[in-house]
Design a protein around this motif. Structure first.
Motif, PDB file in Angstrom:
ATOM      1  N   UNK A  56     -14.981-122.786  40.317  1.00 15.67           N
ATOM      2  CA  UNK A  56     -15.525-123.499  40.217  1.00 15.67           C
ATOM      3  C   UNK A  56     -16.458-124.039  38.583  1.00 15.67           C
ATOM      4  N   UNK A  57     -16.919-122.818  38.394  1.00 18.90           N
ATOM      5  CA  UNK A  57     -17.956-122.462  37.563  1.00 18.90           C
ATOM      6  C   UNK A  57     -16.890-122.791  35.862  1.00 18.90           C
ATOM      7  N   UNK A  58     -15.897-123.426  36.138  1.00 24.00           N
ATOM      8  CA  UNK A  58     -15.003-123.797  35.047  1.00 24.00           C
ATOM      9  C   UNK A  58     -14.364-122.043  34.229  1.00 24.00           C
ATOM     10  N   UNK A 271     -19.121-131.313  27.724  1.00 25.84           N
ATOM     11  CA  UNK A 271     -20.118-130.832  27.807  1.00 25.84           C
ATOM     12  C   UNK A 271     -21.656-131.342  29.097  1.00 25.84           C
ATOM     13  N   UNK A 272     -21.348-132.733  29.271  1.00 24.92           N
ATOM     14  CA  UNK A 272     -22.202-133.915  30.097  1.00 24.92           C
ATOM     15  C   UNK A 272     -21.338-133.391  31.348  1.00 24.92           C
ATOM     16  N   UNK A 273     -19.948-133.519  31.532  1.00 25.28           N
ATOM     17  CA  UNK A 273     -19.253-133.148  32.678  1.00 25.28           C
ATOM     18  C   UNK A 273     -19.891-131.982  33.683  1.00 25.28           C
ATOM     19  N   UNK A 274     -19.500-130.795  32.707  1.00 24.07           N
ATOM     20  CA  UNK A 274     -20.017-129.190  32.839  1.00 24.07           C
ATOM     21  C   UNK A 274     -21.560-129.593  33.340  1.00 24.07           C
ATOM     22  N   UNK A 275     -22.240-129.683  32.450  1.00 26.27           N
ATOM     23  CA  UNK A 275     -23.561-129.827  33.134  1.00 26.27           C
ATOM     24  C   UNK A 275     -23.493-130.532  34.732  1.00 26.27           C
ATOM     25  N   UNK A 276     -23.446-131.498  34.770  1.00 27.15           N
ATOM     26  CA  UNK A 276     -23.540-132.398  36.230  1.00 27.15           C
ATOM     27  C   UNK A 276     -22.380-131.236  37.413  1.00 27.15           C
ATOM     28  N   UNK A 277     -21.204-130.682  36.990  1.00 27.27           N
ATOM     29  CA  UNK A 277     -21.234-130.001  38.134  1.00 27.27           C
ATOM     30  C   UNK A 277     -21.960-128.707  38.406  1.00 27.27           C
ATOM     31  N   UNK A 278     -22.540-128.196  37.024  1.00 22.50           N
ATOM     32  CA  UNK A 278     -23.198-126.935  37.611  1.00 22.50           C
ATOM     33  C   UNK A 278     -24.288-127.361  37.892  1.00 22.50           C
ATOM     34  N   UNK A 280     -24.675-129.134  40.775  1.00 24.97           N
ATOM     35  CA  UNK A 280     -24.185-129.646  41.633  1.00 24.97           C
ATOM     36  C   UNK A 280     -23.988-128.109  42.233  1.00 24.97           C
ATOM     37  N   UNK A 281     -23.187-127.215  41.444  1.00 29.01           N
ATOM     38  CA  UNK A 281     -22.590-125.741  42.815  1.00 29.01           C
ATOM     39  C   UNK A 281     -24.201-125.357  42.635  1.00 29.01           C
ATOM     40  N   UNK A 282     -25.286-125.082  41.469  1.00 32.66           N
ATOM     41  CA  UNK A 282     -26.322-124.870  41.833  1.00 32.66           C
ATOM     42  C   UNK A 282     -26.873-124.656  43.439  1.00 32.66           C
ATOM     43  N   UNK A 283     -26.928-126.240  43.332  1.00 37.39           N
ATOM     44  CA  UNK A 283     -27.555-126.458  44.606  1.00 37.39           C
ATOM     45  C   UNK A 283     -27.098-126.248  45.886  1.00 37.39           C
ATOM     46  N   UNK A 284     -25.934-126.238  45.380  1.00 33.01           N
ATOM     47  CA  UNK A 284     -25.251-125.905  47.099  1.00 33.01           C
ATOM     48  C   UNK A 284     -24.695-124.650  47.059  1.00 33.01           C
ATOM     49  N   UNK A 285     -25.176-123.294  45.874  1.00 29.34           N
ATOM     50  CA  UNK A 285     -24.793-122.290  46.158  1.00 29.34           C
ATOM     51  C   UNK A 285     -26.585-121.528  46.988  1.00 29.34           C
ATOM     52  N   UNK A 286     -27.754-122.773  46.109  1.00 33.34           N
ATOM     53  CA  UNK A 286     -28.942-122.135  46.646  1.00 33.34           C
ATOM     54  C   UNK A 286     -29.382-122.205  48.534  1.00 33.34           C
ATOM     55  N   UNK A 287     -28.507-123.678  48.729  1.00 27.99           N
ATOM     56  CA  UNK A 287     -28.521-124.282  50.086  1.00 27.99           C
ATOM     57  C   UNK A 287     -27.687-123.239  50.879  1.00 27.99           C
ATOM     58  N   UNK A 288     -27.028-122.718  50.132  1.00 29.39           N
ATOM     59  CA  UNK A 288     -25.859-121.582  51.303  1.00 29.39           C
ATOM     60  C   UNK A 288     -26.776-120.045  51.639  1.00 29.39           C
ATOM     61  N   UNK A 289     -27.000-120.189  50.614  1.00 33.61           N
ATOM     62  CA  UNK A 289     -27.796-118.849  50.046  1.00 33.61           C
ATOM     63  C   UNK A 289     -29.154-118.190  51.487  1.00 33.61           C
TER      64      UNK A 289
END
Length: 289
Positions: A56-58, A271-278, A280-289
């Motif tokens: 998921x992180x690339x 670069x842009x696609x990865x930045x946006x995906x990252x 979202x992943x940070x937000x999802x992982x923070x919410x699940x923590x």
């Protein structure tokens, strides 16, 4: 020169004219008590989740190492590789210095896997290259031999040549040999990174092979390791490194930025696609923590 790896459903092409390839490093119990415990307990769900997070992180491929004392490594790597093959579609890199463990993992791996690794010692060349050939895999060649890790680029390049030659003698093409010039910590030798960079440049001039790094070794024992790793990895990519066994979560954005600056990312879309995906992943992982 292109090295092609294949998973269950995804093909990865490694080359100077391609985006830098990330092989996720996290399925390795060295330094991870939680992973070591999971492997001892047979908790493969934890390992599969770790694999999926890296993708998921690339991560473009996954390193698989089950080196834990007091377990049957061959049986463990076989079962885990089967589960990973059923769960993810990326190529797998079977990581062991044991021919028996490598054979077990390679039998379970789909597509065209990578072997980590062979070195220039006679025992390693004789024990591992035939397994690579029989499976039709690619292999990482480490530039050290019986005398240890050479201090000069010239000596490391000579050992790379030996590995490439011996592989060719049994029918492994040069494009299926990825050379690791070895990264030592600058904490004990301030010239260590420079020697690796010079080795990368020399390997590209001499053989044109694909080059892999364990980039985080450069900062071992130092404060602020992440900044050192980022700087070194960008330098190594510029010099001609084409892939790395590394942490996609920490270094994915650095790698995308390096590709962008080297003209491998039209209109900065990756670069842009990865930045946006990252984000979202940070937000999802923070919410699940």
């Amino acid at each position: 020169m292109h090295t092609i790896l294949k998973g269950k459903g995804r093909e990865v092409v490694i080359g100077l004219d391609k985006p830098f390839v990330v092989i996720g490093e996290k399925i390795n119990p060295t330094g991870s008590k939680k992973l070591a415990a999971a492997l001892k307990e047979g908790n493969f769900d934890f390992v599969v989740a770790l694999a999926k997070r890296q993708i998921a992180w690339g991560a473009d491929a996954l390193d698989v190492n089950v080196g834990v004392p007091e377990i049957d490594e061959a049986a463990t790597v076989s079962k885990l590789t089967e589960l990973l093959a059923a769960s993810v579609d990326v190529p797998l890199c079977i990581d062991s210095n044991s021919p028996q463990v490598l054979e077990a993992g390679l039998k379970a791996a789909p597509g065209k896997p990578l072997v980590n690794s062979v070195n220039a010692e006679e025992r390693s060349l004789n024990g591992i290259l035939p397994i690579v050939k029989e499976r039709g895999a690619a292999v990482i060649g480490l530039t050290f031999a019986e005398g240890g890790i050479p201090k000069t680029p010239e000596e490391r390049v000579a050992l790379a040549g030996k590995i490439i030659e011996r592989a060719a003698q049994i029918g492994i093409p040069i494009e299926d040999v990825i050379i690791d010039p070895l990264v030592m910590t600058v904490g004990s030798d301030s010239k260590a990174a420079q020697v690796t960079i010079q080795t990368i440049e020399a390997l590209q001039r001499e053989f044109g092979v694909n080059i892999i790094l364990g980039a985080s070794n450069v900062s071992f024992g130092l404060p602020d390791r992440h900044t050192v790793n980022q700087a070194f990895l960008a330098m190594a990519i510029q010099a001609g490194a084409t892939c790395s066994i590394t942490d996609p979560i920490k270094l994915g954005q650095t790698i995308r930025a390096a590709d962008l600056l080297l003209g491998r990312d039209d209109f900065a879309m990756r670069h842009i696609k990865y930045f946006r995906a990252a984000e979202k992943l940070r937000e999802q992982e923070a919410a699940a923590a």
